[in-house]
Design a protein around this motif. Structure first.
Motif, PDB file in Angstrom:
ATOM      1  N   LEU A 284     -12.066 -11.421  37.808  1.00 51.60           N
ATOM      2  CA  LEU A 284     -11.358 -12.620  37.376  1.00 51.60           C
ATOM      3  C   LEU A 284     -12.341 -13.590  36.728  1.00 51.60           C
ATOM      4  O   LEU A 284     -13.414 -13.864  37.283  1.00 51.60           O
ATOM      5  CB  LEU A 284     -10.672 -13.314  38.557  1.00 51.60           C
ATOM      6  CG  LEU A 284      -9.482 -12.603  39.198  1.00 51.60           C
ATOM      7  CD1 LEU A 284      -8.891 -13.482  40.292  1.00 51.60           C
ATOM      8  CD2 LEU A 284      -8.421 -12.239  38.167  1.00 51.60           C
ATOM      9  N   TRP A 286     -12.654 -17.400  35.755  1.00 52.01           N
ATOM     10  CA  TRP A 286     -11.987 -18.633  36.153  1.00 52.01           C
ATOM     11  C   TRP A 286     -11.935 -19.629  34.993  1.00 52.01           C
ATOM     12  O   TRP A 286     -12.873 -19.730  34.195  1.00 52.01           O
ATOM     13  CB  TRP A 286     -12.705 -19.255  37.347  1.00 52.01           C
ATOM     14  CG  TRP A 286     -12.627 -18.422  38.601  1.00 52.01           C
ATOM     15  CD1 TRP A 286     -12.382 -17.082  38.690  1.00 52.01           C
ATOM     16  CD2 TRP A 286     -12.799 -18.879  39.936  1.00 52.01           C
ATOM     17  NE1 TRP A 286     -12.389 -16.675  40.003  1.00 52.01           N
ATOM     18  CE2 TRP A 286     -12.637 -17.763  40.789  1.00 52.01           C
ATOM     19  CE3 TRP A 286     -13.065 -20.116  40.502  1.00 52.01           C
ATOM     20  CZ2 TRP A 286     -12.741 -17.857  42.173  1.00 52.01           C
ATOM     21  CZ3 TRP A 286     -13.177 -20.219  41.884  1.00 52.01           C
ATOM     22  CH2 TRP A 286     -13.022 -19.094  42.712  1.00 52.01           C
ATOM     23  N   ASN A 287     -10.853 -20.379  34.943  1.00 48.52           N
ATOM     24  CA  ASN A 287     -10.654 -21.379  33.909  1.00 48.52           C
ATOM     25  C   ASN A 287     -11.697 -22.493  34.009  1.00 48.52           C
ATOM     26  O   ASN A 287     -11.870 -23.101  35.067  1.00 48.52           O
ATOM     27  CB  ASN A 287      -9.240 -21.965  34.026  1.00 48.52           C
ATOM     28  CG  ASN A 287      -8.951 -23.026  32.984  1.00 48.52           C
ATOM     29  OD1 ASN A 287      -9.297 -24.187  33.164  1.00 48.52           O
ATOM     30  ND2 ASN A 287      -8.322 -22.616  31.898  1.00 48.52           N
ATOM     31  N   LYS A 327       0.871 -15.365  41.496  1.00 50.85           N
ATOM     32  CA  LYS A 327       1.423 -15.309  40.142  1.00 50.85           C
ATOM     33  C   LYS A 327       2.807 -15.924  40.205  1.00 50.85           C
ATOM     34  O   LYS A 327       3.673 -15.448  40.960  1.00 50.85           O
ATOM     35  CB  LYS A 327       1.496 -13.861  39.654  1.00 50.85           C
ATOM     36  CG  LYS A 327       2.155 -13.687  38.302  1.00 50.85           C
ATOM     37  CD  LYS A 327       1.236 -14.132  37.166  1.00 50.85           C
ATOM     38  CE  LYS A 327       1.860 -13.780  35.813  1.00 50.85           C
ATOM     39  NZ  LYS A 327       0.943 -14.098  34.688  1.00 50.85           N
ATOM     40  N   ASN A 362      -4.054 -10.755  31.806  1.00 44.85           N
ATOM     41  CA  ASN A 362      -3.056 -11.413  32.642  1.00 44.85           C
ATOM     42  C   ASN A 362      -3.661 -12.651  33.297  1.00 44.85           C
ATOM     43  O   ASN A 362      -4.823 -12.654  33.696  1.00 44.85           O
ATOM     44  CB  ASN A 362      -2.557 -10.447  33.712  1.00 44.85           C
ATOM     45  CG  ASN A 362      -1.431 -11.027  34.539  1.00 44.85           C
ATOM     46  OD1 ASN A 362      -0.610 -11.799  34.054  1.00 44.85           O
ATOM     47  ND2 ASN A 362      -1.385 -10.662  35.820  1.00 44.85           N
ATOM     48  N   GLU A 363      -2.869 -13.725  33.410  1.00 44.22           N
ATOM     49  CA  GLU A 363      -3.346 -14.941  34.054  1.00 44.22           C
ATOM     50  C   GLU A 363      -2.719 -15.096  35.427  1.00 44.22           C
ATOM     51  O   GLU A 363      -1.509 -14.962  35.586  1.00 44.22           O
ATOM     52  CB  GLU A 363      -3.038 -16.177  33.214  1.00 44.22           C
ATOM     53  CG  GLU A 363      -3.653 -17.457  33.773  1.00 44.22           C
ATOM     54  CD  GLU A 363      -3.490 -18.661  32.866  1.00 44.22           C
ATOM     55  OE1 GLU A 363      -2.654 -19.533  33.190  1.00 44.22           O
ATOM     56  OE2 GLU A 363      -4.187 -18.712  31.836  1.00 44.22           O
ATOM     57  N   THR A 365      -3.439 -17.230  39.519  1.00 42.50           N
ATOM     58  CA  THR A 365      -3.970 -18.478  40.080  1.00 42.50           C
ATOM     59  C   THR A 365      -4.735 -18.181  41.355  1.00 42.50           C
ATOM     60  O   THR A 365      -4.207 -17.545  42.280  1.00 42.50           O
ATOM     61  CB  THR A 365      -2.840 -19.475  40.394  1.00 42.50           C
ATOM     62  OG1 THR A 365      -2.129 -19.772  39.191  1.00 42.50           O
ATOM     63  CG2 THR A 365      -3.400 -20.760  40.986  1.00 42.50           C
ATOM     64  N   ARG A 379      -6.704 -21.556  37.484  1.00 41.82           N
ATOM     65  CA  ARG A 379      -6.223 -20.478  36.635  1.00 41.82           C
ATOM     66  C   ARG A 379      -7.349 -19.468  36.404  1.00 41.82           C
ATOM     67  O   ARG A 379      -8.510 -19.853  36.241  1.00 41.82           O
ATOM     68  CB  ARG A 379      -5.748 -21.056  35.303  1.00 41.82           C
ATOM     69  CG  ARG A 379      -4.473 -21.891  35.383  1.00 41.82           C
ATOM     70  CD  ARG A 379      -4.289 -22.694  34.117  1.00 41.82           C
ATOM     71  NE  ARG A 379      -5.280 -23.768  34.017  1.00 41.82           N
ATOM     72  CZ  ARG A 379      -5.419 -24.556  32.951  1.00 41.82           C
ATOM     73  NH1 ARG A 379      -4.625 -24.357  31.889  1.00 41.82           N
ATOM     74  NH2 ARG A 379      -6.325 -25.523  32.941  1.00 41.82           N
ATOM     75  N   THR A 381      -8.214 -15.406  34.562  1.00 42.60           N
ATOM     76  CA  THR A 381      -7.766 -14.340  33.669  1.00 42.60           C
ATOM     77  C   THR A 381      -8.378 -13.014  34.099  1.00 42.60           C
ATOM     78  O   THR A 381      -9.581 -12.946  34.383  1.00 42.60           O
ATOM     79  CB  THR A 381      -8.177 -14.646  32.218  1.00 42.60           C
ATOM     80  OG1 THR A 381      -7.636 -15.917  31.835  1.00 42.60           O
ATOM     81  CG2 THR A 381      -7.661 -13.575  31.269  1.00 42.60           C
TER      82      THR A 381
END
Length: 410
Positions: A284, A286-287, A327, A362-363, A365, A379, A381
């Motif tokens: 993942l 991270w945002n 999600k 895919n995003e 949380t 968020r 990805t």
């Protein structure tokens, strides 16, 4: 940066006893405990053994070496095989030996070893092991192994622990002209996360810790698994949910190692999961804005978000950390510790996700924080696993004269 543009020397795993298994049924012992086929194992080669419990969760895993027809060693690992041998009734001689383990990784790691040992180290193949002599160190039984979880070119040097300081100094002095760095626990799991190697005790916990008799064998040096104490295990998932901290071989993408041509503990559960897998591990990313919000909360009034420790939160080893991943508000997985990659300039984590959500791009949380405290939805990805996009250790041709050229992805 060391395992991308230079080399590092790490001694983190030193002191863990090497377990030696010898005798006519030593191979049978490892076979009964491991998902791997241990009969197709050349002498002088390493193998990554994965040992499940009756429920199919990983009780233990680690590197092992086959020295002879009836001689094996397991390294930097829990004494799960020692414990289980008591109940299997096999003819195996088991002994423990404290050793040093020094990890050397990165594109210039071979040059460091050539400086120290000479050009004959170039012929060592991936998973190979060979005896070496360290100049200035009068010690027998020191070996070089081409293995490592950094993803890039990597080696281990191992031997009796009393020679560790002298060997460490010799390696470091050979590496200093090449800019070698000394690596510690704070940075250790960054390479595991980038290279796609889930690590027991760091990104998940061994199910061996759920066996009270095993913990009793470890004695006072064993972990405190009093999970009913609030906050004993970090992360947004309830600390009493120990199962969220465990993994099966399929969940960490090691299902391909399972060979159903022999009987082993947990085979029925793992075979059932092989027929109907439900989760896998992904990277993942991270945002960035959400990560910055966590930092900014330290300067606002009221309760702040759980702070990041750079480059790894929590500091390693920290296999008990588990963050909820959702999600559209529904639970879809578990994320392990957070890692900041300076090389890629991203916050990353390993996350075991439902297969339907484990799709690149895919995003989801990540719920960052400790259960019962303020939680920050971040968020994230789904990215390729492994995230590292540099030449793999096993594919590097060490017979040439130049270090592999690594170019970063930004």
């Amino acid at each position: 940066m060391s395992w991308k543009t230079g080399s590092y020397l790490a001694s983190n795993l030193s002191g863990t006893p090497e377990m030696r298994f010898r005798g006519p049924q030593a191979q049978e012992l490892l076979s009964r405990l491991s998902i791997n086929n241990v009969y197709k194992w050349p002498i002088g080669k390493s193998k990554h053994l994965v040992m499940p419990d009756e429920n199919g969760n990983i009780a233990n895993h680690g590197l092992a070496v086959r020295d002879g027809e009836e001689s094996f060693r397991q390294l930097a690992s829990l004494p799960w095989a020692v414990y289980k041998a008591r109940s299997l009734g096999l003819d195996v001689d088991i002994s423990l030996h404290p050793i040093f383990i020094f990890q050397i990784a990165g594109p210039t790691s071979l040059e460091v070893l050539v400086n120290l040992l000479g050009d004959d180290v170039r012929d060592l193949e991936f998973l190979g092991v060979k005896d070496i002599e360290i100049p200035g160190v009068d010690a027998a039984s020191i070996e070089l192994s081409r293995i490592g979880m950094a993803g890039t070119l990597a080696y281990e040097v191992r031997g009796p622990i009393e020679y560790g300081p002298s060997v460490f100094d010799a390696i470091y002095l050979a590496g200093r002209p090449l800019g070698m760095q000394r690596l510690g626990w704070r940075t250790y799991v960054v390479n595991h996360t980038e290279a796609g190697f889930p690590q027991l005790g760091c990104t998940f916990l061994p199910s061996a810790f759920t066996d009270p008799d095993f913990l009793a064998m470890l004695g006072p040096t064993g972990p405190d698994m009093s999970t009913n104490k609030t906050g004993a295990l970090p992360g947004s998932i309830d600390p009493r949910d120990f199962g969220a901290r465990l993994r099966t071989p399929h969940q960490v993408n090691w299902g391909w190692m399972a060979k159903f041509d022999h009987e082993f503990i947990g085979r029925e559960a793992i075979e059932a999961e092989a027929a109907n897998p439900r989760r896998k591990t992904v990277t993942l990313r991270w945002n960035k804005e959400d990560v910055v919000d966590v930092l900014a909360s330290q300067f606002d009034g009221g309760e702040e978000y759980k702070m990041f420790e750079f480059p790894t939160t929590p500091q390693s080893p920290a296999g008990g950390h588990a963050d909820l991943v959702t999600k559209n508000g529904s639970p879809v997985g578990v994320s392990s510790l957070a890692v900041y990659s300076y090389y890629y300039r991203h916050m990353l984590s390993h996350s075991t996700l439902d297969l339907a959500e484990a799709v690149v791009g895919n995003e989801v949380t990540v719920h960052w924080g400790d259960h019962g405290n303020r939680i920050k939805p971040i968020r994230a990805t789904v990215e390729p696993f492994p995230y590292l996009d540099l030449p793999s250790n096993k594919n590097v041709d060490t017979r040439g004269t130049e270090s592999p050229a690594y170019q970063p992805r930004r």
